[in-house]
Design an enzyme around this catalytic site. Structure first.
Site, PDB file in Angstrom:
ATOM      1  N   HIS A  97       0.822  -1.211   0.000  1.00 54.11           N
ATOM      2  CA  HIS A  97       0.000   0.000   0.000  1.00 54.11           C
ATOM      3  C   HIS A  97       0.855   1.259   0.000  1.00 54.11           C
ATOM      4  CE1 HIS A  97      -3.200  -2.828   1.085  1.00 54.11           C
ATOM      5  NE2 HIS A  97      -3.945  -1.987   0.426  1.00 54.11           N
ATOM      6  N   ASP A 161      -7.050   4.264  10.025  1.00 55.80           N
ATOM      7  CA  ASP A 161      -8.441   4.380   9.558  1.00 55.80           C
ATOM      8  C   ASP A 161      -8.783   3.192   8.678  1.00 55.80           C
ATOM      9  OD1 ASP A 161      -9.058   6.709  10.793  1.00 55.80           O
ATOM     10  OD2 ASP A 161      -8.556   7.975   9.076  1.00 55.80           O
ATOM     11  N   GLU A 276     -10.618  13.581  14.458  1.00 58.71           N
ATOM     12  CA  GLU A 276     -10.115  13.660  13.084  1.00 58.71           C
ATOM     13  C   GLU A 276     -10.738  14.828  12.351  1.00 58.71           C
ATOM     14  OE1 GLU A 276      -8.481   9.434  11.593  1.00 58.71           O
ATOM     15  OE2 GLU A 276     -10.345  10.142  10.742  1.00 58.71           O
TER      16      GLU A 276
HETATM   17  C1  FAD Z   1      -6.110   3.023   0.936  1.00 58.00           C
HETATM   18  C2  FAD Z   1      -5.036   3.364   1.934  1.00 58.00           C
HETATM   19  C3  FAD Z   1      -5.402   3.804   3.187  1.00 58.00           C
HETATM   20  C4  FAD Z   1      -4.421   4.137   4.130  1.00 58.00           C
HETATM   21  N1  FAD Z   1      -4.827   4.551   5.373  1.00 58.00           N
HETATM   22  C5  FAD Z   1      -3.905   4.844   6.295  1.00 58.00           C
HETATM   23  C6  FAD Z   1      -4.296   5.247   7.611  1.00 58.00           C
HETATM   24  O1  FAD Z   1      -5.466   5.388   7.916  1.00 58.00           O
HETATM   25  N2  FAD Z   1      -3.320   5.514   8.500  1.00 58.00           N
HETATM   26  C7  FAD Z   1      -1.996   5.370   8.184  1.00 58.00           C
HETATM   27  O2  FAD Z   1      -1.159   5.614   9.037  1.00 58.00           O
HETATM   28  N3  FAD Z   1      -1.594   4.987   6.970  1.00 58.00           N
HETATM   29  C8  FAD Z   1      -2.518   4.733   6.023  1.00 58.00           C
HETATM   30  N4  FAD Z   1      -2.108   4.344   4.775  1.00 58.00           N
HETATM   31  C9  FAD Z   1      -0.662   4.308   4.479  1.00 58.00           C
HETATM   32  C10 FAD Z   1      -0.025   3.014   4.973  1.00 58.00           C
HETATM   33  O3  FAD Z   1       0.406   3.152   6.295  1.00 58.00           O
HETATM   34  C11 FAD Z   1       1.169   2.726   4.105  1.00 58.00           C
HETATM   35  O4  FAD Z   1       0.654   2.517   2.816  1.00 58.00           O
HETATM   36  C12 FAD Z   1       2.013   1.568   4.536  1.00 58.00           C
HETATM   37  O5  FAD Z   1       2.912   1.362   3.473  1.00 58.00           O
HETATM   38  C13 FAD Z   1       1.308   0.271   4.923  1.00 58.00           C
HETATM   39  O6  FAD Z   1       0.977  -0.545   3.811  1.00 58.00           O
HETATM   40  P1  FAD Z   1       1.385  -2.086   3.774  1.00 58.00           P
HETATM   41  O7  FAD Z   1       1.070  -2.732   5.061  1.00 58.00           O
HETATM   42  O8  FAD Z   1       0.808  -2.649   2.529  1.00 58.00           O
HETATM   43  O9  FAD Z   1       2.968  -2.007   3.695  1.00 58.00           O
HETATM   44  P2  FAD Z   1       3.913  -1.944   2.410  1.00 58.00           P
HETATM   45  O10 FAD Z   1       3.513  -0.790   1.569  1.00 58.00           O
HETATM   46  O11 FAD Z   1       3.994  -3.274   1.760  1.00 58.00           O
HETATM   47  O12 FAD Z   1       5.319  -1.646   3.107  1.00 58.00           O
HETATM   48  C14 FAD Z   1       5.570  -0.371   3.694  1.00 58.00           C
HETATM   49  C15 FAD Z   1       7.059  -0.193   3.988  1.00 58.00           C
HETATM   50  O13 FAD Z   1       7.411  -1.022   5.077  1.00 58.00           O
HETATM   51  C16 FAD Z   1       8.349  -2.000   4.692  1.00 58.00           C
HETATM   52  N5  FAD Z   1       7.890  -3.235   5.350  1.00 58.00           N
HETATM   53  C17 FAD Z   1       6.751  -3.933   5.137  1.00 58.00           C
HETATM   54  N6  FAD Z   1       6.662  -4.971   5.990  1.00 58.00           N
HETATM   55  C18 FAD Z   1       7.776  -4.916   6.762  1.00 58.00           C
HETATM   56  C19 FAD Z   1       8.281  -5.714   7.824  1.00 58.00           C
HETATM   57  N7  FAD Z   1       7.613  -6.783   8.264  1.00 58.00           N
HETATM   58  N8  FAD Z   1       9.459  -5.374   8.374  1.00 58.00           N
HETATM   59  C20 FAD Z   1      10.155  -4.291   7.935  1.00 58.00           C
HETATM   60  N9  FAD Z   1       9.727  -3.505   6.940  1.00 58.00           N
HETATM   61  C21 FAD Z   1       8.553  -3.808   6.363  1.00 58.00           C
HETATM   62  C22 FAD Z   1       8.331  -2.055   3.193  1.00 58.00           C
HETATM   63  O14 FAD Z   1       9.580  -2.429   2.670  1.00 58.00           O
HETATM   64  C23 FAD Z   1       7.994  -0.607   2.855  1.00 58.00           C
HETATM   65  O15 FAD Z   1       9.132   0.216   2.911  1.00 58.00           O
HETATM   66  C24 FAD Z   1      -3.050   4.018   3.801  1.00 58.00           C
HETATM   67  C25 FAD Z   1      -2.678   3.575   2.527  1.00 58.00           C
HETATM   68  C26 FAD Z   1      -3.647   3.246   1.600  1.00 58.00           C
HETATM   69  C27 FAD Z   1      -3.227   2.788   0.242  1.00 58.00           C
END
Ligand code: FAD
Ligand code: NAG
Ligand code: NAG
Ligand code: NAG
Ligand code: NAG
Ligand code: NAG
Length: 299
Positions: A97, A161, A276
């Site tokens: 994400h 959220d 918020e």
């Molecule tokens: C629709 C949408 C809604 C969102 N809403 C919110 C919200 O309400 N609040 C908020 O704070 N953020 C929100 N986000 C942002 C979100 O926090 C980031 O997108 C974050 O990247 C989490 O997504 P993911 O779990 O898919 O992680 P990824 O995008 O897959 O990874 C995020 C980062 O962390 C690293 N990573 C992943 N897993 C690990 C691990 N186990 N150990 C070490 N590094 C790791 C990856 O290499 C990358 O650099 C939202 C994003 C989207 C797309």
């Protein structure tokens, strides 16, 4: 501990992903001899599905995708690269994400954290007591963590959220929602982590133990190690809420009121527990109705 040395392999990843072009290399020599080789795939249909993220700004196919079945498997891969005469790049992905290519690793190996069994809820262990917490696999998503903790009338102190984000992903960023004004972001509400460092060691860290690593990894965008388990702070879940919506026409007044509430810290606990702000453009009766339906269901 020599943190800079431990993290050197992983640190180089993000720097590398800022280049637009890449040379696709073949799999590193010797990888086939490891017991994890069957979990590493170069199938173009699979690698292609890990070439982008939510932002969709970059398309960078990894050399291979790694589907580990345990944290030990991840340690095996990282240790192999660290001790190799030709170390390679490794990145990790929750559910992608991210918006700016943070998980992409064009000539390297991408760890798909979900394969640590994201749908196995035995990887969410809730401990009730005076200081309740949950031990959670980093691949788990917050909606499942919430679901598991609610069975004990508990909930994470701060959520996001949108709840279909992974624990490892948001703890590598910050993790924000309407509880952060009181408790800080999710990364301020973690007691302990298991992290696989750049040398392939599995290290448990907290404020008290290996604290350098703990603070580097939280909000560290995956550059200081791979989180495999997090101990999340919980609190009693309330059964009902009172919901108040205030509409402002002046953003300065809105932000100044919000800042006033933020500065009260915990003192309004029980009165205001969630805060918020939203910005609505070109508000009409129709868009207002749509906004309310989104938040409350149609009423
Ligand atoms: C629709 C949408 C809604 C969102 N809403 C919110 C919200 O309400 N609040 C908020 O704070 N953020 C929100 N986000 C942002 C979100 O926090 C980031 O997108 C974050 O990247 C989490 O997504 P993911 O779990 O898919 O992680 P990824 O995008 O897959 O990874 C995020 C980062 O962390 C690293 N990573 C992943 N897993 C690990 C691990 N186990 N150990 C070490 N590094 C790791 C990856 O290499 C990358 O650099 C939202 C994003 C989207 C797309
Ligand atoms: C990739 O997908 C295509 C189209 O679905 C299919 O024909 C091909 O056999 C697949 N390749 C592999 C290696 O699975
Ligand atoms: C690979 O070996 C390590 C020990 O070196 C072990 O912990 C791990 O479970 C093994 N993985 C597989 C998939 O056999
Ligand atoms: C789920 O995870 C638990 C704890 O890690 C493990 O013991 C169990 O075998 C897993 N279940 C499945 C179906 O893989
Ligand atoms: C949860 O508890 C089970 C059983 O004790 C254990 O095997 C598993 O590793 C734990 N999971 C986490 C993420 O702590
Ligand atoms: C919560 O968990 C239960 C099983 O314990 C499941 O039936 C239900 O669908 C889950 N709810 C959500 C929102 O995931």
């Amino acid at each position: 501990m020599d943190l800079s040395r431990q993290s050197s392999i992983i640190l180089s990843i993000t720097i590398l992903t800022t280049f637009a072009s890449f040379v696709k290399s073949s799999l590193p020599q010797g990888l086939q001899t490891l017991n994890i080789s069957s979990e590493i795939t170069t199938d173009p249909n699979i690698t292609a599905s890990f070439a982008t993220d939510f932002g969709n700004l970059f398309n960078r196919t990894p050399g291979a995708v790694f589907l580990p079945s345990s944290p030990n498997d991840i340690a095996t891969l990282i240790r192999f690269s660290y001790t190799s005469s030709t170390p390679f790049h490794i990145s990790q992905r929750g559910l992608g994400h991210s918006a700016y290519g943070q998980t992409l690793v064009p000539d390297g190996i991408l760890i798909d954290m979900s394969s640590l069994d994201r749908t196995n809820y035995s990887r969410i262990n809730v401990t009730n007591g005076p200081i309740p917490y949950a031990d959670v696999g980093a691949e788990q998503i917050w909606i499942d963590v919430l679901n598991a903790t609610l069975k004990h009338d508990l909930m994470p102190r701060v959520l996001t959220d949108y709840l279909s984000l992974t624990v490892g992903g948001t703890l590598s960023n910050a993790g924000l929602s309407g509880r952060a004004f009181m408790h800080g972001p999710q990364i301020s509400n973690v007691y302990e982590l298991d992290v696989i460092t750049g040398t392939g060691e599995i290290v448990t860290c907290s404020r008290e133990s290996n604290s350098d690593l703990f603070y580097a990894v939280l909000g560290g965008l995956g550059q200081f190690g791979v989180i495999t388990r997090a101990r999340i702070a919980l609190e009693p879940a309330q059964k009902r809420v009172r919901w108040l919506e205030l509409f402002y026409t002046d953003i300065k007044v809105l932000t100044s009121d919000e800042e006033k509430l933020i500065s009260t810290g915990n003192s309004l606990s029980g009165i205001i527990d969630y805060l918020e702000g939203e910005v609505l453009f070109s508000v009409t009766q129709g868009s207002l109705t749509a906004f309310k339906a989104l938040w409350h269901g149609s009423d």
